[in-house]
Write a protein that holds these residues in place. Sequence first.
Motif, PDB file in Angstrom:
ATOM      1  N   ILE A  93     -26.717  16.240  -8.579  1.00 30.81           N
ATOM      2  CA  ILE A  93     -26.957  17.360  -9.485  1.00 30.81           C
ATOM      3  C   ILE A  93     -25.827  17.452 -10.510  1.00 30.81           C
ATOM      4  CG2 ILE A  93     -27.138  19.879  -9.639  1.00 30.81           C
ATOM      5  CD1 ILE A  93     -28.484  19.860  -6.913  1.00 30.81           C
ATOM      6  N   GLY A  94     -24.595  17.261 -10.028  1.00 34.24           N
ATOM      7  CA  GLY A  94     -23.461  17.233 -10.951  1.00 34.24           C
ATOM      8  C   GLY A  94     -23.576  16.086 -11.938  1.00 34.24           C
ATOM      9  N   LEU A  95     -24.035  14.920 -11.460  1.00 29.32           N
ATOM     10  CA  LEU A  95     -24.231  13.770 -12.343  1.00 29.32           C
ATOM     11  C   LEU A  95     -25.281  14.063 -13.416  1.00 29.32           C
ATOM     12  CD1 LEU A  95     -24.184  10.534 -10.128  1.00 29.32           C
ATOM     13  CD2 LEU A  95     -22.615  11.151 -11.968  1.00 29.32           C
ATOM     14  N   LEU A 109     -20.664  20.799  -6.322  1.00 27.60           N
ATOM     15  CA  LEU A 109     -21.465  21.672  -5.460  1.00 27.60           C
ATOM     16  C   LEU A 109     -21.272  21.372  -3.982  1.00 27.60           C
ATOM     17  CD1 LEU A 109     -24.816  21.709  -7.475  1.00 27.60           C
ATOM     18  CD2 LEU A 109     -23.129  23.549  -7.329  1.00 27.60           C
ATOM     19  N   LYS A 110     -20.795  20.177  -3.650  1.00 30.62           N
ATOM     20  CA  LYS A 110     -20.669  19.840  -2.231  1.00 30.62           C
ATOM     21  C   LYS A 110     -19.600  20.666  -1.525  1.00 30.62           C
ATOM     22  CE  LYS A 110     -17.542  15.847  -2.802  1.00 30.62           C
ATOM     23  NZ  LYS A 110     -17.612  15.666  -4.270  1.00 30.62           N
ATOM     24  N   SER A 117     -24.985  20.418  11.768  1.00 32.21           N
ATOM     25  CA  SER A 117     -25.981  19.497  11.232  1.00 32.21           C
ATOM     26  C   SER A 117     -25.563  18.057  11.511  1.00 32.21           C
ATOM     27  CB  SER A 117     -26.153  19.706   9.724  1.00 32.21           C
ATOM     28  OG  SER A 117     -24.931  19.479   9.050  1.00 32.21           O
ATOM     29  N   HIS A 118     -26.538  17.181  11.557  1.00 29.70           N
ATOM     30  CA  HIS A 118     -26.280  15.776  11.853  1.00 29.70           C
ATOM     31  C   HIS A 118     -25.415  15.167  10.743  1.00 29.70           C
ATOM     32  CE1 HIS A 118     -27.026  11.517  12.555  1.00 29.70           C
ATOM     33  NE2 HIS A 118     -27.432  11.851  13.776  1.00 29.70           N
ATOM     34  N   PRO A 119     -24.461  14.284  11.091  1.00 25.05           N
ATOM     35  CA  PRO A 119     -23.606  13.680  10.058  1.00 25.05           C
ATOM     36  C   PRO A 119     -24.393  12.988   8.949  1.00 25.05           C
ATOM     37  CG  PRO A 119     -22.706  13.236  12.227  1.00 25.05           C
ATOM     38  CD  PRO A 119     -24.035  13.883  12.446  1.00 25.05           C
ATOM     39  N   ILE A 145     -26.282  12.964   3.277  1.00 23.25           N
ATOM     40  CA  ILE A 145     -27.377  13.004   2.307  1.00 23.25           C
ATOM     41  C   ILE A 145     -27.249  14.245   1.421  1.00 23.25           C
ATOM     42  CG2 ILE A 145     -29.870  13.275   2.051  1.00 23.25           C
ATOM     43  CD1 ILE A 145     -30.211  11.520   4.517  1.00 23.25           C
ATOM     44  N   GLN A 146     -26.879  15.378   2.033  1.00 24.82           N
ATOM     45  CA  GLN A 146     -26.665  16.593   1.246  1.00 24.82           C
ATOM     46  C   GLN A 146     -25.542  16.401   0.237  1.00 24.82           C
ATOM     47  OE1 GLN A 146     -26.697  20.430   3.576  1.00 24.82           O
ATOM     48  NE2 GLN A 146     -27.050  19.026   5.295  1.00 24.82           N
ATOM     49  N   VAL A 147     -24.476  15.721   0.653  1.00 23.97           N
ATOM     50  CA  VAL A 147     -23.357  15.450  -0.249  1.00 23.97           C
ATOM     51  C   VAL A 147     -23.833  14.665  -1.458  1.00 23.97           C
ATOM     52  CG1 VAL A 147     -21.222  14.117  -0.518  1.00 23.97           C
ATOM     53  CG2 VAL A 147     -21.536  15.588   1.476  1.00 23.97           C
ATOM     54  N   TYR A 148     -24.605  13.621  -1.213  1.00 22.54           N
ATOM     55  CA  TYR A 148     -25.089  12.780  -2.311  1.00 22.54           C
ATOM     56  C   TYR A 148     -26.042  13.543  -3.222  1.00 22.54           C
ATOM     57  CZ  TYR A 148     -23.003   8.343  -0.861  1.00 22.54           C
ATOM     58  OH  TYR A 148     -22.113   7.333  -0.578  1.00 22.54           O
TER      59      TYR A 148
END
Length: 266
Positions: free
Chosen positions: A161-163, A219-220, A146-148, A153-156
């Motif tokens: 969700i954790g936040l 989750l990341k 996947s593109h960096p 964006i997935q990480v954030y």
Amino acid sequence: MFDFLQLVRNENMKIYRRIGTWIMLGIILLIVIVVSTLSKIFSEHDTMWTIMNGIEQFTYYLITIFTVVVSAECVAGEFSAGTIKLLLIRPWSRSKILLSKYIALLLFALTLSVVMLVSSYLLNLILFGYNDSATANEALAVLNNSHPLSYMIQVYVLDYIGLIMIVTFAFMLSTIFRSGGLAIGLSMFIYFFGLIASGLLFNLKYDWVEYLLFLHLDLKQYLQTSVIKHNIHELTMGFSLAVLAVYYIVFVGITWLIFNKRDVAT
């Protein structure tokens, strides 16, 4: 609907009227600037993506602390200051008042995350230049090629969700206790103790360990592997989301029940 939006607007004004809120935003920007600049000066092999990833991993915990402080003080602070009575005599139901506070906190957590993402992306784009090569993917341990940018964006999103879970938990404690200081201190203690204790308990061979809240906040980690294995425990993204959903319902239910039943006359 307009009245409710006004409620949310009022709660946002309470948050951003405090100088502490702007100090928090300033600290995040300062960290992005300092880390990115030092990396440009002293590092020859990093790309904008690896720097962004490093900033996110460090600053996420700082954002969590900031959101815990603001969330834990949200309702308890009203009781401490005695302003809760003035709020409840207005022609709004307790549920709407509570929901407006909660939405304002989620927007605050989102604002901190967006500020970190945008500032980190723009500054590192200027300093390091755009790089979407396979080398960047390898450095980030990106799966499925996947593109960096898509990966970041997935990480954030997953960290947000954790936040949400941390905000909801701290908000619940803020509703339970009348003291803002106690709510903040207890929220911070439970958060950090929970992270440490859950990591240690994950080594135990008991099935109930898999249902501990703090094991599922990061989750990341599922972006690097689809299954997290340790001893007899195997965690998947779906299982973690299901556990978080149950905790979320419990936290929201307790918060709503206590706030609506609490007597504010004393």
